[in-house]
Design an enzyme around this catalytic site. Structure first.
Site: not given
Length: 814
Positions: A383, A419-421
């Site tokens: 994130r 993850n969830e970039n």
């Protein structure tokens, strides 16, 4: 029980083998301070017993230790993010002539400074990779300070500062859906090595698709502050039964970037698999130093737009996730707790795990090797977008360390790069092309460091073409759509990439909450719009109708959702596999309004290992050892009309089952995985007011297994809650368990009530709270009009209060 014993023996053997290296865990004799100090002198000055001027005040702790052991789930405060200190005094007795003394950290968060007396020896940034600090020279320098040497009685004062303060240039982002813990929350080891020692052994074991031939390539990197130029190296390879397979010795020239030692060829190696995780041992000796590593021969392949293959055969990856988090200790899980958790996973039928969202303890990787659990491990680029040069360099270093430190593990098949970039927020700029450029760099770095493994990311569609394996966001029936859309959406997403692996699915359930009509809240949910998670979907207010907001958060609903997913997975021959999110409930700073505040409640077990009903749904699909479980062990009161038919579900992997209600047979049902729900093992039973005894007898071949529950069936209708009742329901070993219930004005229990309740205590006792569980929180949403809390009596008297807004507070004296 037999399965657990077998695994325990396997792990015990494995632990004995790897413990031969000379290292001592520094678990005891530590003092802790949850704040900063004015200077290092405040940590190292000699303490005089009883001196009131010795401030600040330190407390005694043992390692591993987490700064946020309880405050991460305290409903009334933000968890502490800041500096903390640990100090001890070590006896140093290095047995080697000119040897080196090292402190080996298995992980500490998130920034670490190490001092010997008043000298800062080294610093490390990153909460999840291992690091080693050489304190040899600092120890020798301290020994020359005569004034203080006598005051410390020959011991060496060591102080360690950890810091988990918010920092935009630190990964993972503080926007992440998990706590960035502080403290020395993994094991810390005192290690003695000779003047020249082995820093790392890289042992790459490979085999052909059918496992007919095998080869091990051995490289080493030396720790060589003495600048020695050559050394003799002996390599021994032992098979899984301990038999010596091969041995050779050679003289090597020590190079800074490592040394290629050589290859070992093995004919018909015993293969590592999820059912038979055969592990070889490789022993490398250089001078006085010996290091042993576990390796495994296996061949894996992701078929393009097809299944996953292990050793030439299809393996449906049946997975889950893990966070390093546990009730009462935060991130500081002991080896015993880790072992318990991984065995519980294996007994649930897990053969694959994604370690989210950071490099995890070496103990976990060892357990995955020995239990036969395939691993996706990733760096904590999670994130927040993309930071500057400091940020990027940390990501590169973390990826390098993760690959090098876990290179030899047979279980690892995927290195996760992020993850969830696609989740912006930390920086004023969110540039997709810059994120793509850096993702390409990490992808190239991973393949350079380890060409044998795949790379992967989850939920960043504009980078999905960069990595080898991609997982889109599919939350059918939770954040978007309904669960019956799962198969269709998955197939659509699979066609968009070469290699599809679905990680993260499931939903939250408030342990102990059950429903007679769990799907009622889903009637307004739109279908056909995809099943991804979008910004704001985790919120309990606003936005479109969705199960995560408008559902009842019951175990009943989640069991149905999981049941549907698992039955569909059996009909998807192209599927590589999936990983349910996550195995265990875990704490998070971004969910303060959940039924257990600051908890992500998507686990199939609670934060203290208490199994939810959904655990047994997985068992019924994924395990071979016969099992049977009647739904509702934590559902003491069901409700409905007199003489109404109610469904009783049984989860089992057996061929058939017979149900008995109050001693009367309800008939035999055959299991059929495609007969939803409960694979056909469900009975519609007429219920009448009073206690109901239910028993099931299931058969698999000649093996018979049984289960039984008792519940009360309530036919009285209730109105709105009007009063609160609290009573003692259990006392054992100095622990009292209390139950609070909501009643209407006619004293009928309100079985659908979800009011918030606050417990308090005065007196000698101590509430067992801030555990992050449905029965270990002083402020919690009620489940079926009830809530449970326990306390330690401390052999004294206490008064416990219970408060629900709008009603008189009630008390119980104990």
């Amino acid at each position: 029980m037999k399965l657990r014993l077998v695994f325990s023996l396997m792990i015990l053997l494995f632990t004995e083998i790897i413990s031969a290296q000379q290292a001592t865990r520094l678990n005891s004799n530590w003092q802790f301070l949850k704040q900063d100090i004015g200077g290092i002198w405040e940590a190292v000055r000699p303490v005089k017993a009883g001196n009131p001027e010795d401030v600040p005040l330190w407390t005694n702790v043992s390692l591993p230790h987490c700064v946020n052991a309880t405050d991460a789930v305290d409903p009334d405060v933000n968890y502490y993010q800041g500096p903390a200190w640990y100090r001890t005094q070590l006896t140093i007795q290095n047995p080697y002539t000119n040897g080196r003394t090292l402190l080996h950290f298995e992980g500490a968060g998130q920034k670490t400074d190490v001092y010997v007396y008043d000298k800062k020896v080294a610093s490390h940034i990153g909460g999840y990779d291992e690091f080693t600090i050489d304190i040899t020279d600092a120890v020798e320098a301290f020994k020359k300070i005569d004034t203080f040497q006598n005051q410390f009685k020959g011991k060496i004062p060591v102080s360690i500062r950890t810091d988990n303060s918010r920092d935009l240039e630190l990964i993972p982002s503080d926007l992440s859906d998990f706590n960035l813990y502080g403290g020395i929350y993994r094991y810390l080891n005192l290690v003695y090595v000779p003047a020249v020692s082995i820093d790392k052994v890289f042992a790459f074991a490979e085999t052909d698709k059918m496992g007919k031939t095998g080869k091990v390539n051995i490289r080493t990197r030396f720790y060589n502050p003495a600048k020695q130029t050559t050394t003799a190296v002996t390599v021994k390879l032992f098979d899984p039964k301990g038999k010596l397979v091969h041995e050779f010795t050679k003289n090597v020239t020590i190079a800074n970037d490592g040394v290629v030692i050589g290859d070992i060829n093995v004919t018909k190696p015993m293969l590592w698999s999820t059912d038979q995780p055969q592990l070889y041992s490789i022993e490398v000796t250089a001078g006085e130093y010996k290091q042993t590593e576990k390796i495994g021969f296996r061949h894996f392949e992701f078929v393009e737009k097809g299944p996953f293959m292990l050793n030439g055969k299809r393996l449906l990856l049946r997975g889950t996730h893990r966070h390093e988090d546990h009730a009462g200790v935060g991130g500081a899980m002991t080896e015993e707790q880790m072992r318990t958790e991984m065995i519980m996973m294996k007994e649930m039928g897990v053969n694959f795990i994604r370690l989210g969202h950071y490099q995890q303890s070496r103990i976990i990787l060892n357990l995955c090797d020995s239990l036969g659990i395939v691993v996706w491990e990733e760096i904590p680029w999670c994130r927040g977008g993309l930071g500057g040069n400091v940020y990027k360099e940390q990501a590169r270093r973390m990826l390098t360390n993760m690959i090098e430190q876990h290179y030899n593990h047979a279980s690892v098949i995927i290195w996760g790069l992020g993850n969830e970039n696609d989740w912006p927020g930390d920086f004023p700029e969110f540039d997709k092309e810059k994120i793509r450029t850096f993702m390409k760099e990490l992808n190239d770095l991973s393949h350079k460091l380890d060409p044998s493994r795949k790379t992967a990311i989850r939920r960043c569609d504009f980078c999905k073409d960069i990595v080898d394996v991609y997982s889109p966001s599919i939350w059918a029936g939770w954040y978007r759509g309904i669960y019956t859309e799962y198969k269709q959406v998955s197939e659509e997403e699979m066609k968009k990439v070469k290699h599809f692996l679905h990680v993260e699915w499931g939903g939250d359930s408030h342990a102990g909450r059950h429903s007679e009509n769990p799907d009622n809240g889903l009637r307004n949910i739109k279908t056909g719009g995809g099943a991804d998670e979008r910004a704001g979907d985790a919120s309990l207010i606003g936005g479109a109708a969705r199960a995560s907001k408008d559902g009842d958060w019951s175990e009943s609903y989640i069991c149905n959702l999981i049941d549907w997913h698992l039955k569909e997975q059996e009909t998807m021959p192209w599927l590589t596999g999936t990983a349910q999110w996550p195995f265990k409930d875990f704490s998070t700073p971004v969910r303060p309004d959940n039924p257990v505040p600051y908890m992500n409640q998507k686990g199939v077990v609670e934060r203290d290992f208490t199994k939810k009903e959904s655990y047994y749904v997985f068992q019924s699909y994924w395990t071979a050892q016969p099992m049977v479980h009647i739904y509702g062990h934590s559902w003491p009161v069901r409700w409905g009309n007199e003489g109404e038919e109610k469904m009783i579900k049984v989860y089992s992997n057996c061929d058939e089952a017979e149900l008995f209600v109050n001693g009367k047979s309800m008939g035999i049902k055959k299991r059929n995985s495609q007969d939803f729900p409960a694979a056909g093992l469900r009975w519609n039973v007429v219920l009448n007011k009073g206690n109901i005894d239910v028993k099931v007898i299931a058969k698999k071949g000649k093996i018979i297994v049984e289960d039984a529950i008792r519940f009360r069936y309530q036919t009285e209708k209730w109105s709105k809650p009007a009063k609160l009742l609290i009573e003692k329901v259990k006392e054992e070993n100095g622990i009292i368990t209390l139950e609070a219930k909501l009643l209407d004005d006619k004293n009928v229990q309100c079985l659908d009530a979800t009011n918030w309740i606050r417990f308090g205590l005065t007196g000698d006792g101590e509430l067992i709270d801030n555990q992050g569980t449905s029965s270990g929180s002083n402020y919690v949403q009620m489940y079926n009009g009830r809530a449970v809390i326990s306390l330690k009596t401390n052999n004294g008297k206490s008064a416990v209060s219970a408060k629900v807004v709008g009603m008189p507070t009630v008390f119980i004296n104990l």
